[in-house]
Design a protein around this motif. Sequence first.
Motif, mmCIF file in Angstrom:
data_model
loop_
_atom_site.group_PDB
_atom_site.id
_atom_site.type_symbol
_atom_site.label_atom_id
_atom_site.label_comp_id
_atom_site.label_asym_id
_atom_site.label_seq_id
_atom_site.Cartn_x
_atom_site.Cartn_y
_atom_site.Cartn_z
ATOM 1 N N HIS A 56 26.796 1.747 -6.958
ATOM 2 C CA HIS A 56 26.162 0.281 -6.360
ATOM 3 C C HIS A 56 25.385 0.587 -5.042
ATOM 4 C CE1 HIS A 56 29.669 0.250 -3.562
ATOM 5 N NE2 HIS A 56 28.872 -0.552 -2.842
ATOM 6 N N VAL A 57 25.818 1.354 -4.045
ATOM 7 C CA VAL A 57 25.153 1.991 -2.844
ATOM 8 C C VAL A 57 23.658 2.491 -3.250
ATOM 9 C CG1 VAL A 57 25.126 3.000 -0.698
ATOM 10 C CG2 VAL A 57 27.171 2.175 -1.872
ATOM 11 N N ALA A 58 23.504 3.220 -4.228
ATOM 12 C CA ALA A 58 22.343 3.807 -4.654
ATOM 13 C C ALA A 58 21.400 2.615 -5.190
ATOM 14 C CB ALA A 58 22.583 4.963 -5.347
ATOM 15 N N ARG A 59 21.938 1.705 -6.064
ATOM 16 C CA ARG A 59 20.958 0.792 -6.485
ATOM 17 C C ARG A 59 20.580 -0.211 -5.480
ATOM 18 N NH1 ARG A 59 25.257 -0.444 -11.330
ATOM 19 N NH2 ARG A 59 24.813 0.938 -12.849
ATOM 20 N N GLN A 60 21.566 -0.498 -4.534
ATOM 21 C CA GLN A 60 21.038 -1.281 -3.369
ATOM 22 C C GLN A 60 19.991 -0.842 -2.325
ATOM 23 O OE1 GLN A 60 21.926 -4.662 -3.231
ATOM 24 N NE2 GLN A 60 20.286 -4.858 -1.508
ATOM 25 N N ARG A 61 20.104 0.550 -2.214
ATOM 26 C CA ARG A 61 19.012 1.293 -1.472
ATOM 27 C C ARG A 61 17.592 1.370 -2.279
ATOM 28 N NH1 ARG A 61 21.938 5.400 -0.428
ATOM 29 N NH2 ARG A 61 21.448 6.784 -2.126
ATOM 30 N N ALA A 62 17.843 1.474 -3.550
ATOM 31 C CA ALA A 62 16.665 1.566 -4.535
ATOM 32 C C ALA A 62 16.036 0.065 -4.111
ATOM 33 C CB ALA A 62 17.079 1.505 -5.797
ATOM 34 N N ARG A 63 16.692 -0.926 -4.195
ATOM 35 C CA ARG A 63 16.113 -2.317 -4.041
ATOM 36 C C ARG A 63 15.529 -2.366 -2.766
ATOM 37 N NH1 ARG A 63 21.500 -4.237 -5.772
ATOM 38 N NH2 ARG A 63 21.434 -4.765 -7.896
ATOM 39 N N TYR A 64 16.031 -2.020 -1.700
ATOM 40 C CA TYR A 64 15.424 -2.305 -0.218
ATOM 41 C C TYR A 64 14.184 -1.369 -0.212
ATOM 42 C CZ TYR A 64 19.295 -4.952 1.529
ATOM 43 O OH TYR A 64 20.232 -6.004 1.745
ATOM 44 N N GLY A 65 14.211 -0.102 -1.116
ATOM 45 C CA GLY A 65 13.070 0.760 -0.735
ATOM 46 C C GLY A 65 11.916 0.284 -1.428
ATOM 47 N N ILE A 66 11.906 -0.482 -2.558
ATOM 48 C CA ILE A 66 10.784 -0.855 -3.264
ATOM 49 C C ILE A 66 10.497 -2.331 -2.144
ATOM 50 C CG2 ILE A 66 10.013 -2.532 -5.250
ATOM 51 C CD1 ILE A 66 12.257 -0.634 -6.737
ATOM 52 N N ARG A 67 11.187 -3.109 -1.743
ATOM 53 C CA ARG A 67 10.625 -4.031 -0.868
ATOM 54 C C ARG A 67 10.312 -3.656 0.474
ATOM 55 N NH1 ARG A 67 16.721 -7.110 -1.545
ATOM 56 N NH2 ARG A 67 16.550 -7.944 -3.748
ATOM 57 N N ARG A 68 10.797 -2.477 0.916
ATOM 58 C CA ARG A 68 10.073 -2.090 2.081
ATOM 59 C C ARG A 68 8.742 -1.374 1.933
ATOM 60 N NH1 ARG A 68 9.740 3.183 3.964
ATOM 61 N NH2 ARG A 68 10.074 3.281 6.370
ATOM 62 N N GLU A 69 8.331 -0.774 0.939
ATOM 63 C CA GLU A 69 7.043 -0.373 0.561
ATOM 64 C C GLU A 69 6.024 -1.482 0.358
ATOM 65 O OE1 GLU A 69 5.980 2.980 1.072
ATOM 66 O OE2 GLU A 69 7.841 2.826 2.018
ATOM 67 N N ARG A 70 6.558 -2.452 -0.180
ATOM 68 C CA ARG A 70 5.604 -3.674 -0.610
ATOM 69 C C ARG A 70 5.255 -4.342 0.608
ATOM 70 N NH1 ARG A 70 4.717 -7.580 -4.583
ATOM 71 N NH2 ARG A 70 2.522 -8.347 -4.098
ATOM 72 N N LEU A 71 6.350 -4.647 1.694
ATOM 73 C CA LEU A 71 6.233 -5.020 2.751
ATOM 74 C C LEU A 71 5.309 -4.279 3.849
ATOM 75 C CD1 LEU A 71 6.670 -7.942 4.279
ATOM 76 C CD2 LEU A 71 8.731 -6.796 4.768
ATOM 77 N N ARG A 72 5.668 -3.071 4.074
ATOM 78 C CA ARG A 72 5.056 -1.949 4.790
ATOM 79 C C ARG A 72 3.652 -2.027 4.736
ATOM 80 N NH1 ARG A 72 7.103 3.211 7.646
ATOM 81 N NH2 ARG A 72 5.195 3.752 8.558
ATOM 82 N N SER A 73 3.145 -1.928 3.266
ATOM 83 C CA SER A 73 1.874 -1.785 2.927
ATOM 84 C C SER A 73 1.088 -2.916 3.455
ATOM 85 C CB SER A 73 1.676 -1.348 1.364
ATOM 86 O OG SER A 73 0.571 -1.291 0.825
ATOM 87 N N ALA A 74 1.656 -4.194 2.942
ATOM 88 C CA ALA A 74 1.150 -5.466 3.481
ATOM 89 C C ALA A 74 0.708 -5.691 4.768
ATOM 90 C CB ALA A 74 1.783 -6.598 2.638
ATOM 91 N N LEU A 75 1.858 -5.368 5.584
ATOM 92 C CA LEU A 75 1.762 -5.380 6.987
ATOM 93 C C LEU A 75 0.564 -4.329 7.668
ATOM 94 C CD1 LEU A 75 5.589 -5.564 7.781
ATOM 95 C CD2 LEU A 75 3.718 -7.381 8.669
ATOM 96 N N GLU A 76 0.640 -3.168 6.976
ATOM 97 C CA GLU A 76 -0.522 -2.433 7.333
ATOM 98 C C GLU A 76 -1.862 -2.609 7.037
ATOM 99 O OE1 GLU A 76 2.179 1.782 8.028
ATOM 100 O OE2 GLU A 76 1.065 1.383 5.926
ATOM 101 N N GLY A 77 -2.054 -3.248 6.017
ATOM 102 C CA GLY A 77 -3.098 -3.865 5.463
ATOM 103 C C GLY A 77 -3.764 -5.094 6.355
ATOM 104 N N ALA A 78 -2.641 -5.612 6.972
ATOM 105 C CA ALA A 78 -3.270 -6.789 7.843
ATOM 106 C C ALA A 78 -3.472 -6.571 9.209
ATOM 107 C CB ALA A 78 -1.932 -7.924 7.453
ATOM 108 N N GLY A 79 -3.270 -5.167 9.424
ATOM 109 C CA GLY A 79 -3.772 -4.641 10.898
ATOM 110 C C GLY A 79 -2.419 -4.606 11.680
ATOM 111 N N TYR A 80 -1.160 -4.410 11.124
ATOM 112 C CA TYR A 80 0.028 -4.242 11.742
ATOM 113 C C TYR A 80 0.251 -2.681 11.776
ATOM 114 C CZ TYR A 80 1.206 -9.006 12.149
ATOM 115 O OH TYR A 80 1.075 -10.577 12.348
#
Length: 408
Positions: free
Chosen positions: A298-322
Amino acid sequence: MAPTSTMDSLPEFPWDSLVPYKEQASSHAGGLVDLSVGTPVDPTPDVVMAALASAADAHGYPQTWGTPALREAVAAWFARRRGVPDVSPDAVLPTMGSKELVAWLPTLLGAGRGDVVGFPALAYPTYDVGTRLAGATPQPMDSLSDISPAGPTDSSATPKLLWVNSPSNPTGQVLGIEQLARIVGWARQHGSIVASDECYAELDWRSVDPAVTADDGLRSPGVVPSILDPRVCDGSHEGLLAVYSLSKQSNMAGYRAAFVAGDRVLVDRLLEIRKHAGMMVPWPVQQAMIAALGDDTHVARQRARYGIRRERLRSALEGAGYRIEHSEAGLYLWATRDDRDEGGPSDPAQDPAGHAGSGWSLVSELADLGILVAPGSFYGVAGRGHVRISLTATDERISSAAIRLAHS
């Protein structure tokens, strides 16, 4: 000089100052995306809920020390997941969440007037609050990783208790073996106790593909080193305490399930006081902890969820100039923008620390997009000009934030 009144010495609760910005963000047509607090939003694992339910007949008082089965489960987890093979079950103590222990550890260890408690200059605010509750003197330190063996010559400036936080909240920075070993060596030379808050250790992004699946997400242990790692402490836990919480890795924030382990003498001291104070983890929660600690899937599954969210959010923030700094592990992105002249908020909230350049203009900018984040000044003066952005939102809310950032 120690404060005359504990209550007078406590800062205002920082998140209260976010209320106007939450109202601002909530007025967005697409609704609020709350990324200000690291509160898990995903379901508690079935294996944990089943264990809790099976222990519902809890008519007797629980053991303050925790059951032998729980303490053995913690020791086995340290060996399996953290690369620490020599934690004694007798040197383990369950706690009612890690924040409770952080807030009361200086008091439980006897710190008081005339004592110093050190912690990172960029840090979870409760290290400072716990110091003030004890009547001791808080000492933010610019870089715990750069402590030299020479140390201060004035013994009055030497911390009685030294907090380490790796992975860091808010920055996500991870301290390596050599950095931690220098801290331990310095502390032992000067008689300081080291308490290491390690609650984000399983959420390491340096070695896990963000698109990882649950089946291949069981990475090797010890990637984020513990203060108890034999490579750090030379095989001795003397003067060391590791603090861990199951809130993040297992979505158990509502269970208040955590533990401390390390120096048997220090754990015994904490146990004796906690017995008198009635600081007991409920029996059903102890059983749920055993189940959580024994199930890595269950820890691996949760980490995978957060990893996908992290990449989506990080990419969007960097694209917006952060610009994202550190953020190597944990549940947050530590962000800033080079094109912002930080002068503090104008209306309606004020920087709670009274410092310009606190990240409030970034908070307001993101609130205009319906996204609520925390200003860096919540975590110390060193956080000025930054914001902490949490990954703890549903996939739909993270996607909504990313779309808004792309069109900003």
